[in-house]
Scaffold this active site. Sequence first.
Site, PDB file in Angstrom:
ATOM      1  N   ASP A  63       3.446   9.296  -0.803  1.00  0.00           N
ATOM      2  CA  ASP A  63       2.266   8.516  -0.436  1.00  0.00           C
ATOM      3  C   ASP A  63       2.079   7.435  -1.486  1.00  0.00           C
ATOM      4  O   ASP A  63       2.203   7.709  -2.684  1.00  0.00           O
ATOM      5  CB  ASP A  63       1.020   9.433  -0.415  1.00  0.00           C
ATOM      6  CG  ASP A  63       0.111   9.137   0.761  1.00  0.00           C
ATOM      7  OD1 ASP A  63       0.020   7.968   1.136  1.00  0.00           O
ATOM      8  OD2 ASP A  63      -0.499  10.095   1.292  1.00  0.00           O
ATOM      9  N   HIS A  99       0.819  -1.226   0.000  1.00  0.00           N
ATOM     10  CA  HIS A  99       0.000   0.000   0.000  1.00  0.00           C
ATOM     11  C   HIS A  99       0.845   1.264   0.000  1.00  0.00           C
ATOM     12  O   HIS A  99       0.337   2.356  -0.274  1.00  0.00           O
ATOM     13  CB  HIS A  99      -0.936  -0.005   1.214  1.00  0.00           C
ATOM     14  CG  HIS A  99      -2.036  -1.012   1.091  1.00  0.00           C
ATOM     15  ND1 HIS A  99      -3.298  -0.681   0.685  1.00  0.00           N
ATOM     16  CD2 HIS A  99      -2.039  -2.348   1.272  1.00  0.00           C
ATOM     17  CE1 HIS A  99      -4.051  -1.777   0.636  1.00  0.00           C
ATOM     18  NE2 HIS A  99      -3.312  -2.804   0.995  1.00  0.00           N
TER      19      HIS A  99
END
Length: 477
Positions: free
Chosen positions: A369, A156
């Site tokens: 991110d 992720h």
Amino acid sequence: MSRLIIVSNRVAPISEGGPAAGGLAVGVYDALKETGGMWFGWSGDVLPSGQPRISVEERGPVTFATIGLVRRDYDQYYRGFSNATLWPAFHYRADLVQYDRHDFEGYCRVNTWLAQQLVPLLRPDDVIWVHDYHLIPFAKALRAAGVKNRIGFFLHIPFPASQVLLAVPPHRELVESLCSFDLLGFQTEPDLRSFCDYIVHEANGTADAPANGRPTTVQAFGRTLHAAAYPIGVYPDEIAELARAGESGKPVRTMRATLHARKLIMSVDRLDYSKGLVERFRAFERLLEQSPAQRNKVSFVQIAPPTRADMHAYQDIRVQLEGESGRINGRFAELDWTPIRYIHRQYERQVLAALFRASHVGYVTPLRDGMNLVAKEYVSAQDPDDPGVLVLSRFAGAAQELNGALIVNPVDIDGMAEALATALAMPLAERQSRYREMMAQLRENNVSVWRDNFMRDLQAAGSVEPVRKHAGVSLAD
Ligand code: GDG
């Protein structure tokens, strides 16, 4: 049909619509509801000592199997190697990396122990999907226990460039462990490229250039596996509905009343140093500094719920941010206006969606991110007739897809201040066309597409035989 077994560090508490239900939790839970299956992982409990026992709970077609961690395991596996070594390194914060080889041993030990807890619950045709950086050695541990099932892994967070990964002392063991999976999923193509680059240049392996939308074939450490980018999505129409429904709720009415027709800039992030909050606050300050006309005309709301609050780096960022918001407010506030409302607390999902809809700018500027679901949620929540503008860091995975955003470099304070000014002044027609473009993209790649593409490729990955020699065209060629 095969059963789907999801393995993740935390098993999301499924109170649908409740504060903890993020996009991943919802997507994974839906996948399980459709196929039936099991979600296995840490319960979130930390026990002083003893032998934790699995708790199994059936909810409809889904079985939740959770287990606590003893304090030492929590410290070494979770706070230590996962969050003090891997998290900063994978977010390109080599300066924050702490490494203790005992923590790495603990990380491997807990992965092995968790895998051993799972083995008795497995059936031969189960398909196993492991999530995130806490569980990199999980497939290796399952294989050592004799498990032959298909095992996939989705990361992720970003996969760092080789030169950054080399800062993690056991980098080779980590990548070798990753090669025990049958399929590796990354958020973006640049993450996939970083992984292949390591395979080719540091591991003496090969990675075929992908063709016809098929995953890349990787050969390294005596194994053949597949890897591809699967950008995680959201359910944009459900979020739009949530935002509409929340509009008339008390929190949003109160917020509107206290804004007194000022424009609203909204941000929501876990309080994490990867999210670029300090730079973001300073860019808002720069906007007020350089555009006196904006003073008392715009408010910035930053919701930043606590996370990993028992770690020094997180205590530091909290103190730093409290200092910055106090300083900036002290400098610009007036009797009837507080420029930055910094809120260190969680809100209901519906409240967040409605606040996104009520705002003029979504301000999402992480330093790094993997994806950043908030950016996708912000766009989804907008009113199509009067949409807000997304200001988005180029280092969020979401920037690869959301071309209608104003893309910024999150360390360029002046650049971000300019983007805020542009967003606040953007004409309706331009806002609408940017919104439509992004919404189309979000619908096309929603969270079901993410899940189904990954599952399709994992089913196709098959059982993989060891290879003796390297074949295929190296990406370096
Ligand atoms: C990791 C990767 C990747 C936040 N505050 C509240 C709240 N949230 C929700 C958001 C969003 C989720 O939490 C956060 O997701 P992000 O993607 O923005 O960031 P991470 O937590 O760092 O997630 C990231 C993601 O995994 C999925 O693959 O995109 O790159 O770092 O859904 O809305 N939800 C509620 N109250 C809050 O106060 N209800």
